[in-house]
Design a protein around this motif. Structure first.
Motif, PDB file in Angstrom:
ATOM      1  N   THR A  94     112.526  33.292  25.777  1.00 23.08           N
ATOM      2  CA  THR A  94     111.512  32.318  25.391  1.00 23.08           C
ATOM      3  C   THR A  94     111.971  31.430  24.241  1.00 23.08           C
ATOM      4  O   THR A  94     111.761  30.215  24.264  1.00 23.08           O
ATOM      5  CB  THR A  94     110.206  33.033  25.003  1.00 23.08           C
ATOM      6  N   TYR A  95     112.608  32.028  23.243  1.00 23.86           N
ATOM      7  CA  TYR A  95     113.040  31.231  22.088  1.00 23.86           C
ATOM      8  C   TYR A  95     114.004  30.128  22.516  1.00 23.86           C
ATOM      9  O   TYR A  95     113.872  28.971  22.100  1.00 23.86           O
ATOM     10  CB  TYR A  95     113.705  32.122  21.036  1.00 23.86           C
ATOM     11  N   ASN A  96     114.982  30.467  23.345  1.00 24.24           N
ATOM     12  CA  ASN A  96     115.968  29.478  23.781  1.00 24.24           C
ATOM     13  C   ASN A  96     115.319  28.357  24.586  1.00 24.24           C
ATOM     14  O   ASN A  96     115.695  27.188  24.465  1.00 24.24           O
ATOM     15  CB  ASN A  96     117.061  30.144  24.608  1.00 24.24           C
ATOM     16  N   THR A  97     114.336  28.715  25.402  1.00 21.71           N
ATOM     17  CA  THR A  97     113.646  27.708  26.202  1.00 21.71           C
ATOM     18  C   THR A  97     112.864  26.749  25.311  1.00 21.71           C
ATOM     19  O   THR A  97     112.935  25.525  25.478  1.00 21.71           O
ATOM     20  CB  THR A  97     112.687  28.373  27.209  1.00 21.71           C
ATOM     21  N   LEU A  98     112.131  27.291  24.343  1.00 17.12           N
ATOM     22  CA  LEU A  98     111.348  26.430  23.455  1.00 17.12           C
ATOM     23  C   LEU A  98     112.258  25.597  22.551  1.00 17.12           C
ATOM     24  O   LEU A  98     111.946  24.445  22.230  1.00 17.12           O
ATOM     25  CB  LEU A  98     110.387  27.275  22.618  1.00 17.12           C
ATOM     26  N   LYS A  99     113.376  26.159  22.159  1.00 17.46           N
ATOM     27  CA  LYS A  99     114.341  25.410  21.350  1.00 17.46           C
ATOM     28  C   LYS A  99     114.870  24.221  22.154  1.00 17.46           C
ATOM     29  O   LYS A  99     115.042  23.117  21.630  1.00 17.46           O
ATOM     30  CB  LYS A  99     115.490  26.340  20.941  1.00 17.46           C
ATOM     31  N   ALA A 120      99.760  41.269  22.290  1.00 17.75           N
ATOM     32  CA  ALA A 120     100.054  42.620  21.799  1.00 17.75           C
ATOM     33  C   ALA A 120     101.533  42.961  21.817  1.00 17.75           C
ATOM     34  O   ALA A 120     102.003  43.737  20.988  1.00 17.75           O
ATOM     35  CB  ALA A 120      99.265  43.646  22.607  1.00 17.75           C
ATOM     36  N   TRP A 121     102.265  42.379  22.771  1.00 17.29           N
ATOM     37  CA  TRP A 121     103.680  42.777  22.871  1.00 17.29           C
ATOM     38  C   TRP A 121     104.670  41.661  22.586  1.00 17.29           C
ATOM     39  O   TRP A 121     105.883  41.878  22.627  1.00 17.29           O
ATOM     40  CB  TRP A 121     103.962  43.366  24.249  1.00 17.29           C
ATOM     41  N   MET A 122     104.201  40.451  22.246  1.00 18.05           N
ATOM     42  CA  MET A 122     105.147  39.368  22.002  1.00 18.05           C
ATOM     43  C   MET A 122     105.956  39.595  20.726  1.00 18.05           C
ATOM     44  O   MET A 122     106.997  38.960  20.530  1.00 18.05           O
ATOM     45  CB  MET A 122     104.430  38.022  21.967  1.00 18.05           C
ATOM     46  N   CYS A 123     105.490  40.512  19.861  1.00 16.64           N
ATOM     47  CA  CYS A 123     106.263  40.833  18.665  1.00 16.64           C
ATOM     48  C   CYS A 123     107.568  41.545  19.001  1.00 16.64           C
ATOM     49  O   CYS A 123     108.442  41.712  18.138  1.00 16.64           O
ATOM     50  CB  CYS A 123     105.439  41.697  17.712  1.00 16.64           C
ATOM     51  N   ARG A 126     112.664  38.757  21.827  1.00 19.22           N
ATOM     52  CA  ARG A 126     113.920  38.445  21.143  1.00 19.22           C
ATOM     53  C   ARG A 126     113.718  37.257  20.197  1.00 19.22           C
ATOM     54  O   ARG A 126     112.982  36.328  20.501  1.00 19.22           O
ATOM     55  CB  ARG A 126     114.993  38.109  22.186  1.00 19.22           C
ATOM     56  N   TYR A 127     114.373  37.315  19.047  1.00 14.28           N
ATOM     57  CA  TYR A 127     114.305  36.254  18.032  1.00 14.28           C
ATOM     58  C   TYR A 127     112.863  35.999  17.588  1.00 14.28           C
ATOM     59  O   TYR A 127     112.474  34.860  17.324  1.00 14.28           O
ATOM     60  CB  TYR A 127     114.903  34.944  18.567  1.00 14.28           C
ATOM     61  N   LYS A 128     112.073  37.055  17.466  1.00 12.73           N
ATOM     62  CA  LYS A 128     110.644  36.876  17.208  1.00 12.73           C
ATOM     63  C   LYS A 128     110.357  36.111  15.924  1.00 12.73           C
ATOM     64  O   LYS A 128     109.445  35.273  15.882  1.00 12.73           O
ATOM     65  CB  LYS A 128     109.929  38.228  17.192  1.00 12.73           C
TER      66      LYS A 128
END
Length: 207
Positions: A94-99, A120-123, A126-128
């Motif tokens: 997710t982080y790479n996509t949003l970046k 509840a589980w997004m924490c 990766r790269y939270k």
């Protein structure tokens, strides 16, 4: 209009009118200049569908892109389809996509849509820390959900509570899902007209 861009990722196998209405509601909530559908790669969708025993049709990357484009043709909002995840390993980053989206839109404010069940589980993503500090999120809630309480009571989420916008799910789409759509497609059930855009239905039956 604010300097905001709203993105919605998913399998879209196939894309339903609920996907469109949720993205439009999110665009309106933050007065975004546009919305972006980001369909998952074939690797991801195939892995997801392998866990289902029935109605596990997997539409190709190209087919899902075409259906999303048909779905958005008559929207009152500016909506685009970004196939950046196509061809990836399907694990999800997710982080790479949003970046990537931030780079495309010249570091405008990026809002990613998610459901209350993901809070509840997004924490564990990766790269939270970079994810929460750099990007923003629109939480789509259903009746009975208390997204704010989840955010306030979580040690990590509460640190970034200003990065979350809570939006109530549009009414009338509670029963809609891609799973139901695939079932109705297989059965050639006319109830499909309440779930998929007519252009998407025509496309599917032309394949």
């Amino acid at each position: 209009m604010n300097n905001n861009v709203v993105v919605l990722g998913g399998s879209f196998n196939p894309p339903t009118i609920a996907h469109l209405r949720i993205l439009e509601a999110a665009i309106k909530a933050v007065d975004a200049e546009c919305g972006v559908f980001i369909p998952s790669s074939n690797n991801y969708v195939t892995r997801k569908m392998s866990k289902k025993h029935t109605d596990n049709q997997v539409y190709t990357e190209e087919q899902r892109q075409q259906m999303l484009e048909l779905l958005t043709e008559n929207s009152d909002f500016s909506i685009f389809v970004d196939t950046w995840e196509y061809g990836d390993d399907g694990i999800g980053h997710t982080y790479n996509t949003l970046k990537h989206e931030a780079e495309i839109y010249n570091n405008k404010k990026i809002y990613s849509i998610l459901g209350t069940d993901n809070l509840a589980w997004m924490c564990k993503w990766r790269y939270k820390d970079k994810l929460f500090s750099k990007f923003n999120f629109i939480v789509i809630t259903r009746d009975g959900d208390n997204a704010q309480e989840i955010i306030d009571n979580d040690d990590t989420l509460s640190l970034y509570k200003d990065h979350f916008v809570i939006v109530k799910q549009p009414s009338g789409i509670e029963h809609i899902s891609s799973t139901l759509a695939r079932k109705l497609i297989n059965e050639h059930d006319s109830a499909l007209e309440d779930i998929l855009d007519s252009k998407v239905i025509n496309f599917i039956y032309s394949i």
